[in-house]
Motif scaffolding. Sequence first.
Motif, PDB file in Angstrom:
ATOM      1  N   THR A 247     -22.147 -26.046 -14.733  1.00  0.00           N
ATOM      2  CA  THR A 247     -21.407 -25.546 -15.554  1.00  0.00           C
ATOM      3  C   THR A 247     -20.060 -24.621 -16.138  1.00  0.00           C
ATOM      4  O   THR A 247     -20.826 -24.286 -15.038  1.00  0.00           O
ATOM      5  CB  THR A 247     -22.574 -25.387 -17.748  1.00  0.00           C
ATOM      6  OG1 THR A 247     -22.912 -26.336 -17.246  1.00  0.00           O
ATOM      7  CG2 THR A 247     -22.071 -25.450 -18.501  1.00  0.00           C
ATOM      8  N   VAL A 248     -19.260 -24.300 -16.134  1.00  0.00           N
ATOM      9  CA  VAL A 248     -17.986 -24.134 -16.525  1.00  0.00           C
ATOM     10  C   VAL A 248     -17.942 -23.809 -17.813  1.00  0.00           C
ATOM     11  O   VAL A 248     -17.529 -24.253 -18.687  1.00  0.00           O
ATOM     12  CB  VAL A 248     -16.993 -24.297 -15.534  1.00  0.00           C
ATOM     13  CG1 VAL A 248     -15.606 -22.979 -15.855  1.00  0.00           C
ATOM     14  CG2 VAL A 248     -17.182 -24.704 -14.006  1.00  0.00           C
TER      15      VAL A 248
ATOM     16  N   VAL B 103      -8.597 -22.849 -14.696  1.00  0.00           N
ATOM     17  CA  VAL B 103      -9.772 -22.653 -13.177  1.00  0.00           C
ATOM     18  C   VAL B 103     -10.383 -23.267 -14.248  1.00  0.00           C
ATOM     19  O   VAL B 103     -11.095 -24.076 -12.823  1.00  0.00           O
ATOM     20  CB  VAL B 103      -9.948 -20.759 -13.887  1.00  0.00           C
ATOM     21  CG1 VAL B 103     -11.293 -20.690 -13.311  1.00  0.00           C
ATOM     22  CG2 VAL B 103      -8.903 -20.303 -13.066  1.00  0.00           C
ATOM     23  N   ALA B 104     -10.779 -22.976 -15.249  1.00  0.00           N
ATOM     24  CA  ALA B 104     -12.292 -23.920 -15.787  1.00  0.00           C
ATOM     25  C   ALA B 104     -11.995 -24.987 -15.481  1.00  0.00           C
ATOM     26  O   ALA B 104     -13.062 -25.828 -14.967  1.00  0.00           O
ATOM     27  CB  ALA B 104     -12.743 -22.897 -17.333  1.00  0.00           C
ATOM     28  N   ASP B 105     -11.483 -26.268 -16.044  1.00  0.00           N
ATOM     29  CA  ASP B 105     -10.923 -27.427 -15.763  1.00  0.00           C
ATOM     30  C   ASP B 105     -11.203 -27.614 -14.180  1.00  0.00           C
ATOM     31  O   ASP B 105     -11.264 -28.861 -14.008  1.00  0.00           O
ATOM     32  CB  ASP B 105      -9.165 -27.638 -17.108  1.00  0.00           C
ATOM     33  CG  ASP B 105      -9.880 -27.384 -17.774  1.00  0.00           C
ATOM     34  OD1 ASP B 105     -10.418 -27.726 -19.161  1.00  0.00           O
ATOM     35  OD2 ASP B 105      -8.286 -28.128 -18.680  1.00  0.00           O
ATOM     36  N   ASP B 106     -10.402 -27.321 -13.255  1.00  0.00           N
ATOM     37  CA  ASP B 106     -10.216 -27.022 -12.167  1.00  0.00           C
ATOM     38  C   ASP B 106     -11.531 -27.285 -11.790  1.00  0.00           C
ATOM     39  O   ASP B 106     -11.986 -27.724 -10.549  1.00  0.00           O
ATOM     40  CB  ASP B 106      -8.894 -26.115 -11.657  1.00  0.00           C
ATOM     41  CG  ASP B 106      -9.246 -26.628 -10.513  1.00  0.00           C
ATOM     42  OD1 ASP B 106      -9.145 -27.949  -9.802  1.00  0.00           O
ATOM     43  OD2 ASP B 106      -9.380 -24.803  -8.821  1.00  0.00           O
TER      44      ASP B 106
ATOM     45  N   ALA C 209     -13.589 -30.289 -12.797  1.00  0.00           N
ATOM     46  CA  ALA C 209     -13.590 -31.620 -11.304  1.00  0.00           C
ATOM     47  C   ALA C 209     -14.231 -31.793 -10.852  1.00  0.00           C
ATOM     48  O   ALA C 209     -13.952 -32.498 -10.339  1.00  0.00           O
ATOM     49  CB  ALA C 209     -11.509 -31.694 -11.995  1.00  0.00           C
ATOM     50  N   ARG C 210     -14.316 -30.276  -9.518  1.00  0.00           N
ATOM     51  CA  ARG C 210     -14.038 -30.669  -8.487  1.00  0.00           C
ATOM     52  C   ARG C 210     -15.323 -30.200  -8.464  1.00  0.00           C
ATOM     53  O   ARG C 210     -16.418 -31.334  -7.558  1.00  0.00           O
ATOM     54  CB  ARG C 210     -13.794 -29.010  -7.438  1.00  0.00           C
ATOM     55  CG  ARG C 210     -12.656 -28.335  -7.226  1.00  0.00           C
ATOM     56  CD  ARG C 210     -12.429 -27.634  -6.225  1.00  0.00           C
ATOM     57  NE  ARG C 210     -11.121 -26.660  -6.957  1.00  0.00           N
ATOM     58  CZ  ARG C 210     -11.068 -25.856  -5.834  1.00  0.00           C
ATOM     59  NH1 ARG C 210     -11.370 -25.723  -4.595  1.00  0.00           N
ATOM     60  NH2 ARG C 210      -9.464 -25.040  -6.919  1.00  0.00           N
TER      61      ARG C 210
ATOM     62  N   VAL D 231     -17.466 -33.346  -6.644  1.00  0.00           N
ATOM     63  CA  VAL D 231     -18.612 -32.935  -5.523  1.00  0.00           C
ATOM     64  C   VAL D 231     -19.926 -33.978  -5.413  1.00  0.00           C
ATOM     65  O   VAL D 231     -20.520 -34.597  -4.742  1.00  0.00           O
ATOM     66  CB  VAL D 231     -18.960 -31.741  -5.645  1.00  0.00           C
ATOM     67  CG1 VAL D 231     -20.095 -31.297  -4.197  1.00  0.00           C
ATOM     68  CG2 VAL D 231     -17.649 -30.831  -4.635  1.00  0.00           C
ATOM     69  N   ARG D 232     -20.562 -34.164  -7.097  1.00  0.00           N
ATOM     70  CA  ARG D 232     -21.662 -34.456  -7.448  1.00  0.00           C
ATOM     71  C   ARG D 232     -21.700 -36.157  -7.327  1.00  0.00           C
ATOM     72  O   ARG D 232     -22.286 -36.665  -6.754  1.00  0.00           O
ATOM     73  CB  ARG D 232     -21.936 -33.891  -8.845  1.00  0.00           C
ATOM     74  CG  ARG D 232     -22.678 -33.331  -9.359  1.00  0.00           C
ATOM     75  CD  ARG D 232     -23.343 -33.111 -10.216  1.00  0.00           C
ATOM     76  NE  ARG D 232     -21.971 -32.763 -12.214  1.00  0.00           N
ATOM     77  CZ  ARG D 232     -21.572 -31.291 -11.961  1.00  0.00           C
ATOM     78  NH1 ARG D 232     -21.567 -30.865 -11.469  1.00  0.00           N
ATOM     79  NH2 ARG D 232     -20.771 -31.527 -12.874  1.00  0.00           N
ATOM     80  N   ASP D 233     -20.484 -36.430  -7.285  1.00  0.00           N
ATOM     81  CA  ASP D 233     -20.163 -38.228  -7.152  1.00  0.00           C
ATOM     82  C   ASP D 233     -20.297 -38.282  -6.226  1.00  0.00           C
ATOM     83  O   ASP D 233     -20.405 -39.151  -5.908  1.00  0.00           O
ATOM     84  CB  ASP D 233     -18.654 -38.195  -8.030  1.00  0.00           C
ATOM     85  CG  ASP D 233     -18.652 -38.593  -9.109  1.00  0.00           C
ATOM     86  OD1 ASP D 233     -20.037 -38.690 -10.079  1.00  0.00           O
ATOM     87  OD2 ASP D 233     -18.197 -38.706  -9.960  1.00  0.00           O
TER      88      ASP D 233
END
Length: 170
Positions: free
Chosen positions: A113-114, A154-157, A160-161, A165-167
Amino acid sequence: MTTAPSPVRDPAWSLPRSAIGLWLTESLINAAITVAVVVALLVWIPDDLGGPMPFLRWAVPIAAAVDVVVTVAVRPWFKHRVYRWEITADAVHTRTGWLSQTWTLVPVSRIQTVDVTRGLLQQVFGLATVAVFTASSQGTVRIWHLEHGMAQRVADDLAARAERVRDQAT
């Protein structure tokens, strides 16, 4: 200043200069509270104390004055020199603390979570904190006092990253 233990290195980015204003404001608020407590103590301590207590009439104000000077005149600028952050392709990396320093590295693959939070004083100074949470109780890293727009990017990036990675892992 000692060098960081290998393989940890100093993060690349410092906080915005407006963080100094926030820390200075916090320090002035704390200094006002300290002065109020010292004045209250001096009014409360009776004049006719016997034994070792009379030294409090001069020791308490001197200690409070030293605390106020360090808190207001040194701490905000020193913290600004020390606090650093960086986001690489693989990790979120921070260095925090002004007396005792902590280096934290959180792999992007561990991010769950971010969050972006803004306290009252942060709002006044246009700042926000990015909190990156992992499943570990020790895994939270916070990037304190970024400019609000930067914190949101930063939070959005990072979110998304972490999702990519999870996908890829499934």
